[in-house]
Design a protein around this motif. Structure first.
Motif, PDB file in Angstrom:
ATOM      1  N   MET A   1       0.834  -1.208   0.000  1.00  0.00           N
ATOM      2  CA  MET A   1       0.000   0.000   0.000  1.00  0.00           C
ATOM      3  C   MET A   1       0.866   1.255   0.000  1.00  0.00           C
ATOM      4  SD  MET A   1      -2.939  -0.851   2.780  1.00  0.00           S
ATOM      5  CE  MET A   1      -3.864  -2.381   2.730  1.00  0.00           C
TER       6      MET A   1
ATOM      7  N   VAL B   1       2.426   1.892  -3.422  1.00  0.00           N
ATOM      8  CA  VAL B   1       1.509   2.491  -4.409  1.00  0.00           C
ATOM      9  C   VAL B   1       1.263   3.958  -4.061  1.00  0.00           C
ATOM     10  CG1 VAL B   1      -0.839   2.469  -5.342  1.00  0.00           C
ATOM     11  CG2 VAL B   1       0.350   0.319  -4.925  1.00  0.00           C
ATOM     12  N   PHE B   2       1.102   4.235  -2.772  1.00  0.00           N
ATOM     13  CA  PHE B   2       0.824   5.605  -2.321  1.00  0.00           C
ATOM     14  C   PHE B   2       2.001   6.522  -2.653  1.00  0.00           C
ATOM     15  CE2 PHE B   2      -0.052   8.386   1.664  1.00  0.00           C
ATOM     16  CZ  PHE B   2      -0.880   9.221   0.945  1.00  0.00           C
TER      17      PHE B   2
ATOM     18  N   ARG C   1     -13.579   4.832  -4.024  1.00  0.00           N
ATOM     19  CA  ARG C   1     -12.367   5.125  -3.236  1.00  0.00           C
ATOM     20  C   ARG C   1     -11.941   3.924  -2.401  1.00  0.00           C
ATOM     21  NH1 ARG C   1     -14.981   9.285   1.344  1.00  0.00           N
ATOM     22  NH2 ARG C   1     -17.088   8.481   1.126  1.00  0.00           N
TER      23      ARG C   1
ATOM     24  N   MET D   1      -9.633   0.592  -1.335  1.00  0.00           N
ATOM     25  CA  MET D   1      -8.199   0.315  -1.315  1.00  0.00           C
ATOM     26  C   MET D   1      -7.821  -0.713  -2.369  1.00  0.00           C
ATOM     27  SD  MET D   1      -6.456   2.169   0.636  1.00  0.00           S
ATOM     28  CE  MET D   1      -4.919   1.306   0.997  1.00  0.00           C
TER      29      MET D   1
ATOM     30  N   LYS E   1      -8.513   4.070  -4.813  1.00  0.00           N
ATOM     31  CA  LYS E   1      -7.345   4.817  -4.341  1.00  0.00           C
ATOM     32  C   LYS E   1      -6.053   4.431  -5.070  1.00  0.00           C
ATOM     33  CE  LYS E   1      -9.002   5.976   0.328  1.00  0.00           C
ATOM     34  NZ  LYS E   1      -8.720   5.746   1.772  1.00  0.00           N
ATOM     35  N   PRO E   2      -5.771   3.113  -5.239  1.00  0.00           N
ATOM     36  CA  PRO E   2      -4.533   2.805  -5.964  1.00  0.00           C
ATOM     37  C   PRO E   2      -4.543   3.291  -7.412  1.00  0.00           C
ATOM     38  CG  PRO E   2      -5.674   0.780  -5.288  1.00  0.00           C
ATOM     39  CD  PRO E   2      -6.342   1.918  -4.600  1.00  0.00           C
TER      40      PRO E   2
ATOM     41  N   MET F   1      -3.659   6.920  -7.501  1.00  0.00           N
ATOM     42  CA  MET F   1      -2.222   7.171  -7.301  1.00  0.00           C
ATOM     43  C   MET F   1      -1.423   6.823  -8.551  1.00  0.00           C
ATOM     44  SD  MET F   1      -1.839   8.625  -4.466  1.00  0.00           S
ATOM     45  CE  MET F   1      -3.483   9.297  -4.281  1.00  0.00           C
TER      46      MET F   1
ATOM     47  N   LEU G   1      -1.950   9.483 -11.106  1.00  0.00           N
ATOM     48  CA  LEU G   1      -1.197  10.661 -10.670  1.00  0.00           C
ATOM     49  C   LEU G   1       0.272  10.514 -11.048  1.00  0.00           C
ATOM     50  CD1 LEU G   1      -1.722  13.256  -9.023  1.00  0.00           C
ATOM     51  CD2 LEU G   1      -1.168  11.961  -6.963  1.00  0.00           C
TER      52      LEU G   1
ATOM     53  N   VAL H   1      -5.920  14.278 -11.154  1.00  0.00           N
ATOM     54  CA  VAL H   1      -6.828  13.211 -10.725  1.00  0.00           C
ATOM     55  C   VAL H   1      -7.864  13.709  -9.717  1.00  0.00           C
ATOM     56  CG1 VAL H   1      -6.966  10.947  -9.624  1.00  0.00           C
ATOM     57  CG2 VAL H   1      -5.005  11.515 -11.072  1.00  0.00           C
ATOM     58  N   THR H   2      -9.122  13.399  -9.989  1.00  0.00           N
ATOM     59  CA  THR H   2     -10.208  13.688  -9.053  1.00  0.00           C
ATOM     60  C   THR H   2     -10.821  12.374  -8.576  1.00  0.00           C
ATOM     61  OG1 THR H   2     -10.721  15.771 -10.164  1.00  0.00           O
ATOM     62  CG2 THR H   2     -12.464  14.833  -8.786  1.00  0.00           C
ATOM     63  N   ILE H   3     -11.014  12.263  -7.273  1.00  0.00           N
ATOM     64  CA  ILE H   3     -11.631  11.060  -6.714  1.00  0.00           C
ATOM     65  C   ILE H   3     -13.055  11.399  -6.260  1.00  0.00           C
ATOM     66  CG2 ILE H   3     -11.412   9.168  -5.054  1.00  0.00           C
ATOM     67  CD1 ILE H   3      -8.423   9.893  -4.835  1.00  0.00           C
ATOM     68  N   CYS H   4     -14.037  10.690  -6.849  1.00  0.00           N
ATOM     69  CA  CYS H   4     -15.460  10.862  -6.521  1.00  0.00           C
ATOM     70  C   CYS H   4     -15.953   9.670  -5.723  1.00  0.00           C
ATOM     71  CB  CYS H   4     -16.296  10.880  -7.795  1.00  0.00           C
ATOM     72  SG  CYS H   4     -16.085  12.330  -8.764  1.00  0.00           S
TER      73      CYS H   4
END
Lengths: 285, 285
Positions: free
Chosen positions: A126, A129-130, A166, A168, A172-173, A176, A179, A185-188
């Protein structure tokens, strides 16, 4: 009419490269091997396991399985993980989740050697990736999205990417990884206000909401690329994605279908992780 | 004319609550203690160290320091970390970074006990922020942004938040923390196309680009909340943020100044992490 981004073309490309890497390992007397740890007989797990077995056999990646009864204990699962950790002929581990209720999943995952974590479930993966530092392996499905984008030469740098979801495992990955490719990047998610306008503003939409029909024709505009990560079963008992294909396909430029899209690439990514892990292990010897 | 979101009011609030937590620890004969590990005499480090010492003294948080010469070895730093890990009277560690060139920072950080990582530098802390599961401590500056938003009751759920910058110290962790508060989060960076229109579209803008004047009056509109995380020195030798205060302040609704904004809250967050770590350690005994 959208161009359909089919998984099979991505697989053909990925698998060709994998076969030559497996050949090179063979010259060093290394056979990449995946340990599958499955608890119980959930149909989803069995279906994915079958696909993984077919793919790995084609590619020369060996599979060994630890199948535990659904009423096994946490300690039983941990024993299976320790065995795989310690076996130097095993290069990677796939642990099916969710584990049955009552088994502390986090405690189990903590035992897995991060170097053998093929599906991005350990904290080390994790964090990798982050941070985008290449350490560990991202979740296979998230990377499958990126492989499709790469195969079809979808431009990412400077593009507006919207990720719907969103989790995991995907949202989210993937955010990232996009990005890292220099997308904006927009997370909805479920709390997003006026999602249609946010999604319409994107060049690329990755949909991983976990519900059929979350994105329909009102959310999209011409010229967009839409990647549908959802796998649902509709009222007729057929597989469908999170995207309402009937209303979205006539509008956008490119779209992954379900089935035959992202899901079909996931096992190739899994095999690629095992081969990478085998290469790393061989390099260390 | 924007309302200025001052750090001192946030600190007053945070510190009042911290003092009563430190009192309770004292009743259990526990004095929270931070170990600062500093290599060399970089002015930035010395300045932050001084602020941390002043803050911690006011709050009853003890500090012990390991100061190593700038030409020390990786092993010297690791020795200092091991010492802090093993000392049960030390609840948290602050390691100043970047370390001098030639010292493998990642190898050093791997040695730090995640439970004592006060500034979110270990993989465990990173994974905790990424997953939003409350494990570990986020970077202090990222959390300082959230404390300011909380103190001033800035609504986040369903709001459009734009984060400018994608570092592991601020941009990415703040994005994840805003996401956890149900904001719709967009991450911008140097490769973002037409950043003014992206930033103008936000309700909340967090600027952590690392360059003075990255956001000026052309990027903003009335009603916005702007949090400036930058700390730069301008041509006149004065501290300034990443936001061009002169052109942005007349336009937006609320704005953190530099100095007296985010930076001033960071040491309170650091102290809060040490107190939390002391509480956890005391709870385990």
């Amino acid at each position: 009419m959208a161009e359909l981004l089919l998984g099979k073309d991505v697989n053909a490309d990925l698998n060709e490269r994998l076969l030559s890497r497996v050949e090179k390992l063979k010259e060093k007397a290394v056979i990449p091997q995946l340990a599958i740890i499955r608890v119980g007989e959930r149909p989803d797990d069995l279906s994915y396991e079958h696909s993984a077995e077919v793919r790995c056999e084609k590619l020369g990646v060996k599979i060994c399985k630890s199948v535990l009864p659904a009423d096994c204990s946490k300690e039983d699962v941990i024993d299976a993980i320790h065995k795989a950790n310690e076996d130097s002929s095993v290069h990677g581990v796939l642990l099916f989740r969710p584990l049955p209720k009552g088994i502390d999943e986090e405690a189990v995952i903590r035992e897995l050697d991060p170097a053998k974590d093929m599906d991005g479930i350990t904290t080390a993966s994790m964090a990798g990736v982050f941070a985008g530092n290449g350490l560990g392996y991202p979740p296979c499905t998230a990377q499958a999205v990126m492989e499709i984008l790469r195969h079809y030469n979808i431009p990412l740098a400077g593009k507006k990417a919207v990720v719907v979801g969103r989790s995991m495992v995907i949202g989210k990955p993937v955010a990232m990884m996009l990005l890292k490719e220099n997308a904006t990047v927009t997370i909805c998610h479920t709390k997003t206000v006026d999602m249609p306008s946010v999604v319409r503003d994107a060049d690329l939409v990755v949909v991983a909401a976990g519900h059929a029909g979350v994105i329909n024709g009102e959310f999209v505009r011409e010229g967009q690329v839409v990647i549908d990560v959802g796998i649902n079963v509709n009222e007729e008992g057929k597989l469908c994605g999170d995207v309402d294909f009937a209303s979205v396909e006539p509008v956008v430029a490119q779209l992954t279908p379900v089935p035959r899209g992202v899901g079909s690439v996931t096992t190739s990514v899994l095999a690629e992780h095992v081969v990478s892990a085998a290469e790393k292990a061989a390099g260390k010897e």
